[in-house]
Design a protein around this motif. Structure first.
Motif, PDB file in Angstrom:
ATOM      1  N   TYR A 352      34.805  46.698  35.172  1.00 24.41           N
ATOM      2  CA  TYR A 352      34.403  45.303  34.974  1.00 24.41           C
ATOM      3  C   TYR A 352      35.637  44.426  34.838  1.00 24.41           C
ATOM      4  CZ  TYR A 352      29.704  47.017  34.062  1.00 24.41           C
ATOM      5  OH  TYR A 352      28.479  47.597  34.190  1.00 24.41           O
ATOM      6  N   SER A 362      32.103  43.268  38.817  1.00 28.02           N
ATOM      7  CA  SER A 362      32.376  44.705  38.733  1.00 28.02           C
ATOM      8  C   SER A 362      32.665  45.292  40.102  1.00 28.02           C
ATOM      9  CB  SER A 362      31.177  45.441  38.120  1.00 28.02           C
ATOM     10  OG  SER A 362      30.035  45.292  38.938  1.00 28.02           O
ATOM     11  N   ALA A 364      32.308  49.390  41.675  1.00 29.72           N
ATOM     12  CA  ALA A 364      31.894  50.755  41.358  1.00 29.72           C
ATOM     13  C   ALA A 364      32.162  51.633  42.566  1.00 29.72           C
ATOM     14  CB  ALA A 364      30.404  50.803  40.995  1.00 29.72           C
ATOM     15  N   VAL A 383      31.405  46.029  45.326  1.00 30.60           N
ATOM     16  CA  VAL A 383      31.573  45.034  44.265  1.00 30.60           C
ATOM     17  C   VAL A 383      30.277  44.268  44.029  1.00 30.60           C
ATOM     18  CG1 VAL A 383      34.042  44.783  44.719  1.00 30.60           C
ATOM     19  CG2 VAL A 383      32.418  43.260  45.863  1.00 30.60           C
ATOM     20  N   SER A 384      30.239  43.492  42.951  1.00 26.30           N
ATOM     21  CA  SER A 384      29.100  42.623  42.642  1.00 26.30           C
ATOM     22  C   SER A 384      28.834  41.708  43.835  1.00 26.30           C
ATOM     23  CB  SER A 384      29.413  41.750  41.432  1.00 26.30           C
ATOM     24  OG  SER A 384      29.863  42.514  40.354  1.00 26.30           O
TER      25      SER A 384
END
Lengths: 413, 96
Positions: A352, A362, A364, A383-384
């Motif tokens: 984050y 974020s 991941a 990503v977001s």
């Protein structure tokens, strides 16, 4: 014994130890090292586990950019080793001075010598003081790096607080690889947030040795919305690479021009921490090649390396990665000491970043060993979303803090 | 999780010992980076320990398909196959 036959057939050495016996020695008590120690002990309480760490207080880097802007106190970043010691792990506050990989012994500055069956080196990063002309340990007292949380974090905070409105803040960012790839941009965002509210005539300039960076689109989208007057990013191709600094003048020199800062935050080039060199596990890059199944060093047998110091393929140098790698390494060590073949792992990373205290984004990823390298699983991660509603950014900011509470409770609580 | 799980190594069957039988399946150990295992962590992220395997599997599959909205879980779930998800769910369901 079937397990022993299997291990032999797989080309592994015969287990020298009866199952459940053996000594695991961990050097370095950060997210990586402390997690290995606890996970090994929890998985196989009969193993003797020791953790050697010079500092009796661990100061966590994640969330420390909030300390710089005054939203959080440094004490919220700090953790002790009492609970680790209480879980039947021998904790020594000492510094390793020599590693004898042939005899499998480590010497400490306390005079003690510790034997191991498996050594885990979790050194984190150290500043490469030869990496940026003009930047040495004395310079860091004037132009803090604040890339190891603690006194440096507080120094940068005090400098920002003392700065006149209208002063220029300059952040210098190195080329890859370095600890916490999105960290410099989170820091710049939170400093811009502080300036906008408290010193609106000031701004922060990022001088970058790269043309691309982690979560770049999301950061830049947020900067346009939140900090159009208070944050400027200068990419490598626009002359962003800092080639030298003069701390006495608070001057940073790039290939194209000079910048005079009111506050200079120099994030310098880094390499694996000192312990890596001591153990002989770092290569010519300054980082540590590892087997992605066991995290055993490619250079020194019976020595494992976890966390920021590793060359971990696609995995970034984050606390989440360090913790995930440490659990895989611990499981592999337990198996190896029992004479069993290690299992093929799968690992997750989630990082984050805060663009504002209530605006989180974020990245991941899911990773597995492919041809000896930790590779990102295709079709996963990322990503977001761009242009997400503000409520989703607020939710990710809350998850960021929840993540910090959870991981620190798991490792130190 | 089954204590009789077997591994095939170089053509031989071998039974992992007691220590390895409690070992989390691939990927499962990473979850506790965010999902708390102790009682005392202050976080909006739910605990997984002791939840039903069916419930966990259904949630992961719904994250994976996008049917269940999420921030990071959709991105993470896409990295796991159905058998991997089932193994992780069964392991968490068996933990206390």
């Amino acid at each position: 014994m079937l397990a022993a036959m299997g291990a032999t057939a797989a080309g592994l050495p015969l287990p020298a130890l009866a199952q459940g016996t053996g000594r695991v020695l961990v050097l370095g008590g950060g997210f990586a090292g402390a997690t290995v120690a606890r996970t090994v002990k929890a998985a196989e309480p009969r193993l003797k586990v020791s953790l050697v760490e010079p500092n009796p207080t661990f100061t966590a880097c994640p969330m420390s950019n909030l300390v710089i802007g005054g939203w959080r106190e440094l004490s919220a970043q700090q953790f002790g080793y009492e609970r680790i010691r209480a879980s039947d792990i021998e904790v020594a506050f000492a510094t390793a001075t020599a590693v004898d990989a042939d005899a499998r012994r480590v010497k400490l500055d306390s005079g003690a010598t510790l034997a191991y069956d498996r050594l885990v080196v979790a050194p984190g990063v150290e500043i490469n003081w030869q990496g940026l002309p003009g930047y040495d340990e004395a310079a860091a007292e004037i132009m803090p790096h604040a890339w190891k949380a603690g006194a440096q974090t507080l120094l940068l905070r005090r400098q920002l607080e003392a700065m006149e409105d209208g002063g220029l803040v300059v952040i210098s960012v190195p080329a890859n690889p370095f600890r916490c790839p999105p960290g410099p941009y989170e820091r710049a965002s939170l400093i811009a947030n502080y300036l906008k509210a408290r010193k609106p005539k000031s701004k922060v300039i990022i001088l970058d040795a790269k043309d691309a960076f982690s979560k770049q689109r999301l950061f830049q989208e947020a900067w346009r919305q939140l900090y159009p007057e208070h944050l400027e990013w200068v990419a490598l191709s626009n002359g962003g690479k800092v080639t030298s600094v003069e701390p006495g003048q608070l001057r940073l020199t790039t290939e194209f021009q000079e910048y005079r800062a009111a506050v200079a935050n120099v994030i310098p080039p880094q390499r694996a921490g000192r312990l890596a060199e001591l153990a002989g596990v770092a290569d010519q890059t300054g980082w540590c090649p590892i087997d992605p199944v066991t995290f055993e060093s490619r250079r020194v047998p019976y020595v494992h390396v976890v966390g920021d110091a590793t060359i971990a393929g696609g995995m970034p140098k984050s606390a989440f990665s360090a913790n995930a790698q440490a659990k895989v390494c611990a499981a592999a060590i337990v198996r190896l000491l029992a004479g069993e073949a290690p299992a093929r792992p799968k690992l997750i990373n989630t990082c984050y970043s805060l663009v504002a205290p209530d605006y989180g984004i974020s990245v991941a990823g899911v990773y597995e060993p492919v041809n000896g390298v930790l590779s990102e699983v295709a079709g996963a991660g990322g990503v977001s979303p761009a242009a997400a509603p503000r409520a989703e950014r607020a939710a990710e900011a809350a998850y960021a803090e929840g993540w910090f509470n959870t991981i620190t409770a798991e490792v130190f609580g | 999780m089954s204590r009789t799980r077997v591994l095939v190594v170089a053509g031989l069957l071998l039974t992992p010992g007691a220590a390895a039988s409690a070992e989390p399946p691939p990927g499962a150990a990473s979850c506790s980076g965010c999902h708390p295992v102790g009682a005392n962590a202050n976080t909006p992220v739910p605990r997984l320990l002791g939840r039903g395997a069916g419930e966990l599997t259904a949630a992961m599959e719904a994250f994976k398909s996008g049917q269940k909205p999420s921030t990071v879980m959709g991105r993470i779930a896409k990295g796991f196959t159905a058998p991997e998800i089932a193994a992780i769910a069964e392991w968490y369901a068996a933990q206390h």
